[in-house]
Motif scaffolding. Sequence first.
Motif, PDB file in Angstrom:
ATOM      1  N   UNK A 135      22.092  85.944  22.941  1.00  0.00           N
ATOM      2  CA  UNK A 135      23.281  85.124  22.745  1.00  0.00           C
ATOM      3  C   UNK A 135      24.456  85.913  22.176  1.00  0.00           C
ATOM      4  N   UNK A 136      24.183  86.759  21.202  1.00  0.00           N
ATOM      5  CA  UNK A 136      25.270  87.531  20.608  1.00  0.00           C
ATOM      6  C   UNK A 136      25.880  88.464  21.641  1.00  0.00           C
ATOM      7  N   UNK A 137      25.028  89.155  22.426  1.00  0.00           N
ATOM      8  CA  UNK A 137      25.543  90.052  23.453  1.00  0.00           C
ATOM      9  C   UNK A 137      26.383  89.296  24.474  1.00  0.00           C
ATOM     10  N   UNK A 191      32.137  88.272  16.848  1.00  0.00           N
ATOM     11  CA  UNK A 191      33.457  88.683  16.357  1.00  0.00           C
ATOM     12  C   UNK A 191      33.327  89.922  15.491  1.00  0.00           C
ATOM     13  N   UNK A 192      32.292  89.962  14.657  1.00  0.00           N
ATOM     14  CA  UNK A 192      32.079  91.117  13.772  1.00  0.00           C
ATOM     15  C   UNK A 192      31.874  92.396  14.603  1.00  0.00           C
ATOM     16  N   UNK A 225      26.484  79.720  27.545  1.00  0.00           N
ATOM     17  CA  UNK A 225      25.944  81.064  27.681  1.00  0.00           C
ATOM     18  C   UNK A 225      24.423  81.008  27.771  1.00  0.00           C
ATOM     19  N   UNK A 226      23.805  81.980  28.444  1.00  0.00           N
ATOM     20  CA  UNK A 226      22.347  82.007  28.520  1.00  0.00           C
ATOM     21  C   UNK A 226      21.743  82.164  27.138  1.00  0.00           C
ATOM     22  N   UNK A 227      20.563  81.611  26.961  1.00  0.00           N
ATOM     23  CA  UNK A 227      19.941  81.657  25.638  1.00  0.00           C
ATOM     24  C   UNK A 227      19.477  83.063  25.284  1.00  0.00           C
ATOM     25  N   UNK A 273      27.776  78.733  15.388  1.00  0.00           N
ATOM     26  CA  UNK A 273      28.887  79.458  14.767  1.00  0.00           C
ATOM     27  C   UNK A 273      28.441  80.819  14.251  1.00  0.00           C
ATOM     28  N   UNK A 274      27.178  80.929  13.820  1.00  0.00           N
ATOM     29  CA  UNK A 274      26.678  82.223  13.358  1.00  0.00           C
ATOM     30  C   UNK A 274      26.688  83.254  14.486  1.00  0.00           C
ATOM     31  N   UNK A 275      26.370  82.805  15.711  1.00  0.00           N
ATOM     32  CA  UNK A 275      26.399  83.701  16.870  1.00  0.00           C
ATOM     33  C   UNK A 275      27.813  84.167  17.141  1.00  0.00           C
TER      34      UNK A 275
END
Length: 224
Positions: A11-13, A55-56, A6-8, A48-50
């Motif tokens: 990241x979450x989005x 998921x949240x 994924x692009x930097x 994993x935090x991302x």
Amino acid sequence: MNKAKLPRLSLVDSAVAELRSAVARGEWPVGERIPTESRLSEQFGVGRNTVREAVRVLVHAGLLETRQGAGTFVRARLDPTEALRRMERSTLRDQLEMRMALEAEAARLAAQRRDGPDLDAMHSALAARGAAGANLPLRIQHDRAFHQAMIAAAHNRALAELYRYFSEAVARTIARTEYDDSLPEPSQQDHEALLAAVERGDASAAEQQVRAMLAPALAALQAS
């Protein structure tokens, strides 16, 4: 799912979008557990935090469901928040047609099911709407309260939830017709006629009054 970096940026989005897309495609059927954080982290090339935060987000949206000690499962394929965003991008005509469909049915049911407190709430909101006069923000506020009271008077939980879900779009149609001189806004007398039909239990007249109230604005939009 193919492994894809994924692009930097955001990241979450990006992880949210990838997860949402996989669920929508049916890669994991409803009721099935999604891969573990470590596997998703490897597939997406992110920490994993991302993944955990993505998921949240989708758990909060109602797309996924976390079960203590069992993992995260697909709860639904359609993301209601995404549906709302799409609806917000729809035209005012589309939104008015949706509003007409919801409120016409609500008026029909309200005429059949309303009780004393329902009528009190509708009378109070409509009186406040009339008293607002030329104060547009206040009139819009009480107009919205009147229609919400009518929805409540239908005593249909599913309809009430659907209307609440679309309430911001409905409010925008009210505001647009109030502020835009080219779009006819239902008058105080129109609203009083609707309330009278509901109060006397005339379901057909109540439904037709809603359609008659919104038809001029729809016709103006179509003409333009």
